[in-house]
Design an enzyme around this catalytic site. Structure first.
Site, PDB file in Angstrom:
ATOM      1  N   GLU A  42       1.295  -1.101  -0.019  1.00  0.00           N
ATOM      2  CA  GLU A  42      -0.385   0.057   0.267  1.00  0.00           C
ATOM      3  C   GLU A  42       1.164   1.353  -0.329  1.00  0.00           C
ATOM      4  O   GLU A  42       0.178   2.293  -0.678  1.00  0.00           O
ATOM      5  CB  GLU A  42      -0.621  -0.129   1.008  1.00  0.00           C
ATOM      6  N   TYR A  43       2.275   1.260   0.476  1.00  0.00           N
ATOM      7  CA  TYR A  43       3.594   2.627   0.296  1.00  0.00           C
ATOM      8  C   TYR A  43       3.696   2.400  -0.445  1.00  0.00           C
ATOM      9  O   TYR A  43       4.284   3.756  -1.029  1.00  0.00           O
ATOM     10  CB  TYR A  43       3.752   2.339   1.568  1.00  0.00           C
TER      11      TYR A  43
END
Lengths: 304, 261
Positions: B52-53
């Site tokens: 997700e980052y």
């Protein structure tokens, strides 16, 4: 005119009581702990804390009584699990209960994107069917006017200020950041003002040599602060690694409200600034977090 | 012979074998990260891990640092390192095949709770961390795989709060009715005792495999809901030597995630 100032001045001038403040926009990296600690020292109150995954910075601000409201996807301690102060606030009302607008990472991201675009909302399929739209009163559900699909409408957020930790910036707030950026760009564009906290202050020539790497338009930047080590215990790619042990120590040291007060006194309230904080942390520990190996990108040619 | 591996090693190996090569896989925090690394090293060298980052396709550096999503080493050799909106957009547009998630509490329809238990939303019994990116993984990836240690209190009839959607109330097409992308949903639950799928007709969690030495009744006794059992329940293969060697010598030599026998 230079925007360089001390962290004390930047917080005093640009983070008034009751502000909506974006922090931890880069998820677990580049967390502006130095700025958060200054907020605690200045006893700023009634803040709305906005962020995706805030790690222990929000927990500290909550425990210090600075927050009134949370607009976030995740509050806790990424290394150790739940945040004791967040739990105490909601479960026991200590120091007081918070108004919470739970988001997911994507919806907080879309809220800030909408804020930055200057549009009222962005539709998504995220959160549909879950209980989150029932508890966060700002979400609405509506069919698409085009195909009739059910969508969740995420309203725009335009916080008063974003505090972003970066690797380097010039004195006007033209900042380079790399590695995990999360929603830093969206936060900068959505917020009315941006405070840049930088590991290094560099000449403008360094920045304009690689303008693709600039995080946000400097005309939105109201303050530039030089605070090396200002993201500890989080990591800064290319500068220092995450101090895992610190998160566990914090978790153990904040189990009760009294213990939390002692932790805040020791690590925040009785510490003058980040330089003194690093001194307290100790040379050996700080050195152990420095880079073990460098991994440089190939240079790019902006020639013509 | 006494058990030669830990529960965590067992379920990480199961999860790793489930990951198909050449697929895009959205990786959640914790054990899913270790399973993805193991899969990539042994079985699925061409999986595209998505975090997700913003890291797309990294070959995560080992030893793996425990309990850290975005460690400075976790994006090593990513072929793209972007930000969160474009990353989750890939799931939203249907480009991510699998999502692998941990869970604190799951129910018989595969709904996950990471928000609170007990009390009310305003005054919860226990307040958890909240969704993070978990909701997106469960909402938007094609197949969600849930990986969790097996404790009776974690397997409930209905979760107190649906943070990340499974098959909701289990009614036919509940997800589609709610507006979630058609054809998505929980695919497998991997626990330290058993492997579950979801009955296509009832959308209820169903037993399809048991760990060595674990009976069907053992599993049923360790859930708070009635558990349907598939016609054929296989005995799950214990960790292989090569898997344990990779986990213990390369990925987690300090055994902070996998534990000690």
């Amino acid at each position: 005119m230079t925007k360089l100032m001390t962290l004390r001045d930047a917080i005093a001038r640009f983070v008034p009581h009751g502000s909506r403040v974006v922090m931890s926009a880069a998820l677990e990296s580049l967390i502006p702990f130095a700025a958060g600690h200054e907020i605690i020292r200045q006893r700023i109150r009634d803040l709305t804390l906005v962020g995706p995954i805030s790690d222990i910075l929000f927990d500290q601000l909550i425990g210090a009584g600075c927050a009134r409201k949370i607009i976030a996807a995740w509050v806790g301690n990424v290394s150790a699990g739940l945040g004791h102060n967040y739990r105490r606030a909601q479960e026991q009302g200590i120091p007081h209960r918070l108004e919470i607008w739970d988001h997911s990472n994507f919806t907080i991201s879309l809220a800030l994107l909408a804020g930055g675009l200057g549009v009222p909302y962005i539709p998504t399929y995220s959160l549909l069917g879950s209980d989150l739209p029932q508890t966060n009163p700002t979400f609405q559900q509506a069919p698409s006017p085009f195909g009739g699909e059910k969508t969740l409408l995420v309203p725009a957020l335009q916080p008063e200020v974003a505090i972003l930790h970066v690797q380097r910036s010039d004195e006007h707030g033209n900042a380079h950041a790399w590695g995990n950026l999360g929603i830093s760009e969206e936060a900068a564009l959505a917020s009315q003002r941006v405070i840049i906290v930088a590991e290094e202050i560099v000449p403008r020539a360094v920045i304009v040599s690689d303008p693709n790497r600039v995080l946000a338009p400097s005309f939105k930047v109201c303050a530039v602060v030089h605070a090396p080590g200002g993201a500890h215990p989080s990591s800064v790619q290319g500068y220092y690694s995450r101090d895992h042990a610190f998160y566990h120590e914090y978790h153990r040291a904040t189990r009760t409200a009294e213990e939390n007060d002692r932790w805040l006194a020791e690590w925040v309230r009785e510490v003058k600034d980040r330089a003194e904080y690093l001194q307290k942390l100790g040379d050996a520990r700080w050195r152990s977090l420095q880079l073990k190996e460098h991994r440089y990108a190939a240079p790019v040619d902006y020639g013509y | 012979m006494k058990e030669q591996y830990t529960y965590v090693e067992f379920l990480i190996c199961l999860a790793a074998r489930l990951i198909e090569d050449n697929r895009t896989v959205f990786i959640g925090y914790g054990m899913p990260q270790v399973a993805a690394i193991l899969a990539q090293r042994l079985y699925a060298p061409n999986i595209c891990q998505v975090y997700e980052y913003g890291a797309i396709g990294p070959e995560v550096a080992t030893p793996f640092r425990r309990n850290m999503m975005a460690d400075t080493r976790n994006s090593y050799r990513a072929f793209m390192w972007t930000t969160m909106n474009p990353t989750i957009a890939m799931a939203s547009a249907g480009n991510i095949d699998y999502g692998i998630l941990g869970a604190a509490q799951v129910d018989q329809f595969g709904n996950i709770n990471s928000t609170q238990v007990g009390g009310t939303y305003e005054r919860p019994g226990i307040r958890f961390t909240g969704s993070g990116g978990g909701n997106e993984v469960a909402s938007l990836c094609w197949r969600t795989v849930i990986v969790m240690e097996h404790e009776k209190r974690r397997f409930v009839p209905r979760v107190d709060f649906i943070t990340s959607p499974g098959y909701l109330d289990g009614t036919p097409n509940a997800r589609e009715q709610a507006g979630l992308p058609r054809g998505t949903g929980p695919y497998r639950v991997i626990s330290s005792l058993a492997l579950f799928d979801f009955d296509p007709a009832t959308r209820r969690m169903r037993l399809i495999g048991t760990a060595p030495g674990v009976s069907v009744k053992d599993v049923q006794d360790n859930l708070q809901f009635e558990l349907p059992v598939a016609d054929k329940v296989s005995e799950l293969e214990p960790p292989r030597e090569a898997e344990l060697k990779m986990l213990r010598e390369v990925i987690d030599p300090d055994r902070v995630v996998i534990g000690r026998v």
